[in-house]
Write an enzyme that holds these catalytic residues in place. Structure first.
Site, short mmCIF file in Angstrom:
data_model
loop_
_atom_site.label_atom_id
_atom_site.label_comp_id
_atom_site.label_asym_id
_atom_site.label_seq_id
_atom_site.Cartn_x
_atom_site.Cartn_y
_atom_site.Cartn_z
N LYS A 1 17.64 -8.83 -0.21
CA LYS A 1 17.22 -10.53 -0.14
C LYS A 1 15.01 -10.84 -0.79
O LYS A 1 14.70 -10.99 -0.84
CB LYS A 1 16.30 -10.09 1.61
CG LYS A 1 17.30 -10.07 1.89
CD LYS A 1 18.84 -11.58 2.42
CE LYS A 1 18.64 -11.82 3.25
NZ LYS A 1 19.99 -13.14 2.39
N ASP B 1 24.63 -14.58 -0.11
CA ASP B 1 23.36 -16.21 -0.29
C ASP B 1 23.59 -16.24 -1.24
O ASP B 1 23.83 -17.71 -2.30
CB ASP B 1 22.55 -15.05 0.56
CG ASP B 1 21.29 -16.46 -0.09
OD1 ASP B 1 21.48 -17.43 -0.43
OD2 ASP B 1 19.49 -16.07 0.07
N LYS C 1 18.16 -5.33 10.37
CA LYS C 1 17.97 -7.00 10.33
C LYS C 1 17.30 -7.68 11.60
O LYS C 1 17.43 -7.21 12.34
CB LYS C 1 19.10 -7.95 10.13
CG LYS C 1 19.35 -9.38 9.72
CD LYS C 1 20.09 -10.26 9.87
CE LYS C 1 20.10 -11.34 9.26
NZ LYS C 1 21.34 -11.90 9.08
N CYS D 1 32.74 4.72 48.72
CA CYS D 1 32.31 5.80 47.95
C CYS D 1 33.62 6.44 47.69
O CYS D 1 33.53 7.16 46.67
CB CYS D 1 31.30 6.22 48.28
SG CYS D 1 29.95 4.82 47.99
N1 3NM Z 1 23.71 -9.32 9.93
P1 3NM Z 1 23.41 -2.57 10.51
S1 3NM Z 1 22.97 -8.03 11.80
C1 3NM Z 1 22.64 -8.19 7.67
O1 3NM Z 1 24.09 -10.41 12.58
C2 3NM Z 1 23.32 -8.13 8.91
O2 3NM Z 1 23.69 -11.96 11.06
C3 3NM Z 1 23.01 -9.28 10.68
O3 3NM Z 1 22.63 -3.50 9.82
C4 3NM Z 1 23.31 -10.70 11.41
O4 3NM Z 1 24.71 -1.76 10.43
C5 3NM Z 1 22.44 -6.95 10.20
O5 3NM Z 1 22.43 -1.63 10.49
C6 3NM Z 1 22.45 -5.89 9.94
O6 3NM Z 1 23.38 -2.77 12.47
C7 3NM Z 1 23.46 -4.67 10.43
MG MG Z 2 21.42 -15.04 4.51
#
Ligand code: 3NM
Ligand code: MG
Length: 564
Positions: free
Chosen positions: A46, A75, A142, A483
């Site tokens: 990014k 992207d 993220k 229980c």
């Molecule tokens: N996109 P990790 S979550 C790049 O929700 C990305 O769209 C996401 O990372 C979305 O596997 C994410 O380390 C990061 O949890 C996922």
């Molecule tokens: Mg994007």
């Protein structure tokens, strides 16, 4: 022109930030991940300048090509065009899919991030090849994820896609993303395979893969981590290996299955297995019932341990016993201990019974239930009507649509679903058919056994559904009878897993045996002339549980003698 056949199973998404990559070289880490078996790579960066992006993308593309693995660019359609890689991945704020398609042509792969039903519908209509559904779990990778949708959010989108009229929606490939790692991968896959026994089309849509950032990019051994994740993706979790063999004739819309009723002789091996193997019954339960539960466990031939300390759960799980988690004390500390124990038992495939005491009664308890359900997998979930409705809600099910009889089932609805009655809710508001429908639906979604107790007990594993009318009203007048039924079930399940004769029996039949032992004992105790009410019932009930077990042993011995 056709697109390459893409294997989405272990989808590596890169990250170049210091927090994850450290000082390591991106190309080298990706190279190792490729060696470890990742099946698809997305270059996601990014922050870098365009020149750097193109340079790095070319390097990654060479490495991917050498192994016939597609490379996707996050992207930047321009970068993908320039290096002529296999496709792009577009977030909701990126270029729209239709424009990207015009620029890239029909043969490139276009993926889209979606977190709602309408985003999924739009992405399909605009020609996406796959959907990245998220955010599954909160992740530090993220920061600006828009919404954590959890397993139920993913389930909703998969279900939505599976019931669309167009093949494009039904057949689109899907991966989920966010917080996926080696400790939860098998559970996620297990939970997302959720056949619906009442579905008209009988279609089950599950994920085609998992998208992973930190569990690979942040690993000091990316090759080993990728190998491990690949292995986990293709291996059923330890806890699922004893699941019932699934009879696939679930086309009927009736919640009942036409099966021969189990006879006392078919139930006998289960009852015998408990004193034969003397399994550990590990109770994480509330103070009120500890003593009673221990006595009940001893009376049926199990070995009780009342340990609420999560730190010793993994040692206990290795003793091949059964765990019962009673949500009666849902403090944050108790929940933390429960989670440790759930992970320990799931890890070795040991049975867990969840007793969601009072689950629907307060917001805190509903939250606790959601926490436990997200922590792992339960062999059996047992509760009264309002508790099971809360479980349905935690599983993302709402019973507002009309069932084939035309009757409407309310309660357990999403969002502002109604407040339920107290912990020991009495009278029933559901018909037997409605109960069977709900129990079967939850069981098939969670792939376990769900038992709704009451004057009539209804239990299902998603295939077979039983209603049991045994028992006695005194059970409802003493504390802890629900229980201790959980305790009894945990012992039976543990013994069944140790017993050569019972091992192949499906869990629902083991649970059925437990209920019959328990409730027939209650009937016998209640009918004694020395029993005048709930007080005198308690010792007589413990005696009757014990006597039934002794009778079962005697009966089996006689049978064996007759056979010689
Ligand atoms: N996109 P990790 S979550 C790049 O929700 C990305 O769209 C996401 O990372 C979305 O596997 C994410 O380390 C990061 O949890 C996922
Ligand atoms: Mg994007």
């Amino acid at each position: 022109m056709g697109k390459p056949d893409v294997d989405y199973s272990i989808y590596l998404v890169t990250d170049s930030t210091e927090a994850i990559l450290g000082k390591r070289d991106l190309g080298k880490v990706v190279e190792q991940a490729l060696e470890g078996g990742v099946t698809l790579v997305q270059y996601r960066d990014k922050t870098s300048d365009t020149g750097h992006l193109i340079y790095t993308a070319r390097t990654l593309h060479r490495a991917c090509k050498a192994r016939n693995i597609p490379l996707i660019i996050n992207d930047r359609v321009d970068v993908a065009l320039e290096i002529d890689c296999e496709g792009v991945h577009l977030g909701q704020d990126d270029m729209d899919i239709a424009s990207a398609r015009r620029l890239l042509g029909p043969s490139k792969i276009i993926g889209a991030t979606v977190s709602t039903l309408s985003q999924a519908r739009i992405a399909v209509d605009r020609g996406a090849d796959y959907l990245g559904i998220g955010t599954l779990y909160a992740t530090s990778t993220k920061k600006n994820t828009k919404e954590i949708i959890g397993i139920n959010g993913i389930r909703k989108i998969l279900h939505f896609l599976s019931v669309q009229e167009d093949a494009a929606a039904r057949e689109i490939k899907t991966v989920c993303i966010g917080g996926i790692n080696a400790s939860n991968l098998q559970l996620i896959k297990h939970q997302l395979y959720a056949p619906d026994p009442f579905s008209q089309r009988g279609i089950t849509k599950t994920i085609d893969g998992v998208a992973i950032v930190s569990a690979i990019m942040g690993s000091l051994t990316p090759k080993a981590s990728s190998e491990h994740l690949t292995h986990l993706f293709h291996t059923p979790p330890p806890f699922s290996t004893i699941l019932s063999p699934s009879p696939s004739s679930s086309s009927s819309s009736s919640p009942y299955t036409n099966k021969p009723t189990p006879t006392p002789t078919t139930l006998l091996p289960s009852i015998l297995s408990v004193p034969t193997h003397n399994p550990l019954s590990h109770n994480m339960t509330n103070l009120v019932v500890q003593n009673f539960a221990a006595s009940i466990a001893l009376s049926i031939g199990a070995s009780p341990i009342m340990s609420t300390n999560g730190l010793e759960a993994s040692d206990l799980a290795n003793l091949h016993g059964g765990l019962v988690i009673n949500m009666g004390t849902a403090t944050p500390e108790a929940l933390h201990n429960h989670r440790l124990a759930i992970r320990a038992y799931n890890g070795v495939g040991g049975p867990i019974v969840l007793d969601p005491v009072g689950a629907g009664a307060t917001g805190a308890r509903r939250e606790a239930l959601g926490f436990l359900v997200a922590s792992g997998w339960f062999s059996v979930v047992k509760g009264n009507e309002s508790e099971i409705l809360a479980v349905a809600q935690a599983s993302g099910l709402s019973f507002t649509s009309s069932y084939s009889s035309g009757s409407r089932i309310s309660g357990g609805g999403g969002g502002g679903g109604g407040q339920q009655r107290g912990v020991d809710s009495g009278s029933s508001s559901l018909s037997l058919l409605e109960k069977a429908y709900i129990v079967k639906k939850i069981a098939s979604r969670e792939r376990n056994v769900v038992l709704m107790t009451g004057a009539v007990d209804v239990l299902s594993d998603g295939h077979t559904t039983y209603a049991v009318r045994n028992g006695h009203a005194y059970l409802g007048m003493i504390t802890g009878s629900g229980c201790t039924l959980g305790t009894t079930i945990s012992a039976y399940l543990a013994a069944a897993r140790m017993d050569r004769k019972v091992r192949r029996q499906s869990d629902i039949n083991t649970v059925l045996s437990t209920i019959l032992h328990y409730e027939i004992a209650a009937e016998r105790a209640a009918s004694l002339s020395s029993v005048h009410g709930p007080g005198t019932f308690v010792p007589a009930f413990i005696d009757a549980l014990y006597q039934l077990r002794v009778e079962a042993v005697r009966y089996a011995d006689a049978e064996r003698g007759a056979g010689d």
